[in-house]
Design an enzyme around this catalytic site. Structure first.
Site, PDB file in Angstrom:
ATOM      1  N   ARG A 174      76.312  33.451  29.539  1.00  0.00           N
ATOM      2  CA  ARG A 174      75.659  33.951  30.765  1.00  0.00           C
ATOM      3  C   ARG A 174      74.884  32.843  31.491  1.00  0.00           C
ATOM      4  O   ARG A 174      73.794  33.076  32.034  1.00  0.00           O
ATOM      5  CB  ARG A 174      74.723  35.133  30.467  1.00  0.00           C
ATOM      6  CG  ARG A 174      75.368  36.288  29.781  1.00  0.00           C
ATOM      7  CD  ARG A 174      76.463  36.976  30.620  1.00  0.00           C
ATOM      8  NE  ARG A 174      77.143  37.937  29.777  1.00  0.00           N
ATOM      9  CZ  ARG A 174      78.288  37.681  29.127  1.00  0.00           C
ATOM     10  NH1 ARG A 174      78.902  36.524  29.266  1.00  0.00           N
ATOM     11  NH2 ARG A 174      78.846  38.608  28.374  1.00  0.00           N
ATOM     12  N   SER A 227      73.121  44.680  31.662  1.00  0.00           N
ATOM     13  CA  SER A 227      72.240  44.290  30.550  1.00  0.00           C
ATOM     14  C   SER A 227      71.027  43.551  31.099  1.00  0.00           C
ATOM     15  O   SER A 227      71.162  42.558  31.816  1.00  0.00           O
ATOM     16  CB  SER A 227      72.983  43.359  29.587  1.00  0.00           C
ATOM     17  OG  SER A 227      74.046  44.062  28.993  1.00  0.00           O
ATOM     18  N   GLU A 302      68.475  38.588  31.281  1.00  0.00           N
ATOM     19  CA  GLU A 302      69.772  38.224  31.855  1.00  0.00           C
ATOM     20  C   GLU A 302      69.703  38.455  33.372  1.00  0.00           C
ATOM     21  O   GLU A 302      70.287  37.718  34.151  1.00  0.00           O
ATOM     22  CB  GLU A 302      70.883  39.080  31.234  1.00  0.00           C
ATOM     23  CG  GLU A 302      72.256  38.753  31.788  1.00  0.00           C
ATOM     24  CD  GLU A 302      73.376  39.331  30.938  1.00  0.00           C
ATOM     25  OE1 GLU A 302      73.260  39.375  29.693  1.00  0.00           O
ATOM     26  OE2 GLU A 302      74.390  39.752  31.536  1.00  0.00           O
TER      27      GLU A 302
END
Ligand SMILES: Cc1cc2nc3c(=O)[nH]c(=O)nc-3n(C[C@H](O)[C@H](O)[C@H](O)COP(=O)(O)OP(=O)(O)OC[C@H]3O[C@@H](n4cnc5c(N)ncnc54)[C@H](O)[C@@H]3O)c2cc1C
Length: 325
Positions: A174, A227, A302
Site C-alpha cells: 500500500r 480498510s 491506510e
C-alpha cells in the site's frame, strides 16, 4: 513549500467550488475551493503549471475511496482525475495504457473482454488507476505493482511530465514513491496475460464473479473508505484484532459521533449519515490506542488525509501519523 492561497486574480477563480463530501466515498469533508476536472492529460498539465506559477497547493482526488477530506475542506487547486478516461488495450501483447481517472472495475471488465488475465483483483476496488498506482492497491494475493510497466507522472518539482519505471515507483505494501502533493499520475502502462484458451477465459470470469461475491458478503454497504489501517503483518489483520476487542459488536460496537466501526468488518469505519472527518479521526485514535495497549502493535492509517485540518484534526493526526508532522 507552496503555501499561498488563491487571490481574486487567481487563474482558478472561474473554477467551481464543491463539497468534499460529494467526492469522497466516506461522504464527509468540507468545501473544496477550486475543483478542476481535466479531460485530457494536456489540460491536467495546464492546470498544474498554472498552480506552480501562482504558487498554490495542489490536491489530487481520484475516486476518493481511500481519502478523508478535512472538515474545513481543501484550499488551493483540487484536481479531480475521473475524466482522464484514456484506454488503449492491445489484446495480442497484453499491454494496457490506462488513463489515471479510469475506474478500476471498468478497466478490469475491459481487460476481461479482451481476453487478458491478471486484472481480476481490481474488480470491486472502488478506485481509479491513478489512485491504485499511488496506493499500490491490491487484493486477492495480487497488487497494482505486479502488472505495472511504467507511469506517466507530472512532477511539480521539475515541472515536467516524466515516465517513471517500476524501480522509481518503489512499490511496497500500500505504498509507492508518489507523493500526491508533488507528483500527479496522468496514466500508466500495465502488462496483462493473453489467455489462449476458452477454459482460461472461463476461469477468469469465475474469478471475477467470486471477487464481487466476496465483497458483497464481507464489506459494508454504508459510506466507507475501505480498510482504515494497514495490517501490522499478514498474521494479525487489524480487523481481527479489533474484533477481539468487541469493536464491531452490533449493539455495543465503537462509535464517535456519526462514525462507527462496521458490524461486518472491524477495519472498516462507516458514516451513519452525520459523520465528520473529526469523528472518524477520533475513532481511529481510539482504535490505534486499543491495539497498542492490548496487542502491542503500532498500527498506521491506510486512509489518506486531504486538505487543511482544523486544530483538533491536526492533534488527532499527530497521534495517528507522527511522521506527517
Ligand atoms: C469498499 C472499499 C473496498 C476497498 N478495497 C480495497 C482493496 O481490496 N484493496 C486496496 O488496496 N484498496 C481498497 N480500497 C481502498 C481504495 O479503493 C484504493 O486505495 C484505491 O486505489 C484508491 O483509489 P482512488 O482513486 O479512490 O484514490 P483516492 O482516494 O482519490 O486517493 C488516494 C490517495 O492517492 C492520491 N491520488 C489519487 N489519484 C492520484 C493520481 N492520479 N496521482 C497522484 N496521486 C493520486 C490522493 O491524493 C490520495 O493521497 C477499498 C475502498 C473501499 C471504499
Amino acid at each position: 513549500m507552496m503555501t499561498r492561497t488563491p487571490t481574486s486574480q487567481s487563474p482558478f477563480s472561474a473554477l467551481p467550488s464543491a463539497l468534499g463530501s460529494k467526492w469522497s466515498t466516506y461522504k464527509l469533508g468540507g468545501p473544496i475551493d477550486h475543483l478542476a476536472r481535466p479531460t485530457t492529460t494536456d489540460q491536467a498539465i495546464g492546470y498544474l503549471q498554472q498552480a506552480i506559477n501562482v504558487a498554490v497547493p495542489v490536491t489530487v482526488v481520484g475516486w476518493g475511496s481511500n481519502s478523508i477530506i478535512a472538515d474545513p475542506g481543501i484550499r488551493g487547486l483540487t484536481v479531480l482525475t475521473r475524466d482522464l478516461q484514456h484506454m488503449a488495450i492491445d489484446a495480442n501483447t497484453g499491454v494496457a495504457d490506462l488513463g489515471a481517472g479510469l475506474f478500476l472495475g471498468t478497466a478490469s471488465t475491459q481487460l476481461q473482454k479482451k481476453g487478458l488475465g491478471g486484472g481480476a483483483f481490481w474488480v470491486g476496488i472502488p478506485g481509479t488507476v491513478g489512485g491504485a498506482v499511488a496506493m499500490n492497491a491490491g487484493a486477492m494475493g495480487s497488487d497494482t505493482a505486479k502488472h505495472l510497466i511504467d507511469a506517466t507522472v507530472y512532477n511539480l518539482a521539475t515541472q515536467q511530465a516524466e515516465v517513471w519505471d517500476k524501480a522509481r515507483l518503489q512499490f511496497a505494501y500500500r505504498h509507492s514513491a508518489i507523493n500526491p502533493q508533488q507528483h500527479v499520475v496522468l496514466s500508466a502502462r500495465f502488462a496483462f496475460i493473453p489467455l489462449e484458451t476458452q477454459s482460461l477465459r472461463d476461469e477468469l470470469a469465475q474469478q471475477m464473479k467470486a471477487n464481487i461475491d466476496f465483497r458483497r458478503q464481507h464489506h459494508p454497504t454504508q459510506p466507507n473508505g475501505g480498510s482504515v489501517f494497514q495490517n501490522p503483518n499478514p498474521d494479525n489483520p487489524v480487523g481481527r484484532l479489533l474484533d477481539q476487542l468487541g469493536a464491531r459488536d452490533p449493539e455495543t460496537g465503537w462509535r464517535e459521533g456519526g462514525i462507527r466501526i462496521s458490524p461486518v468488518h472491524a477495519n472498516f469505519m462507516i458514516n451513519t449519515g452525520t459523520g465528520t472527518a473529526t469523528d472518524l479521526l477520533r475513532l481511529m485514535v481510539r482504535a490505534k490506542r486499543a491495539v497498542k495497549q492490548h496487542f502491542g502493535f503500532t498500527i498506521h492509517p491506510e486512509n489518506r488525509f486531504l486538505g487543511q485540518p482544523s486544530a483538533e484534526e491536526k492533534d488527532l493526526l499527530a497521534e495517528l501519523e507522527p511522521s506527517r508532522q
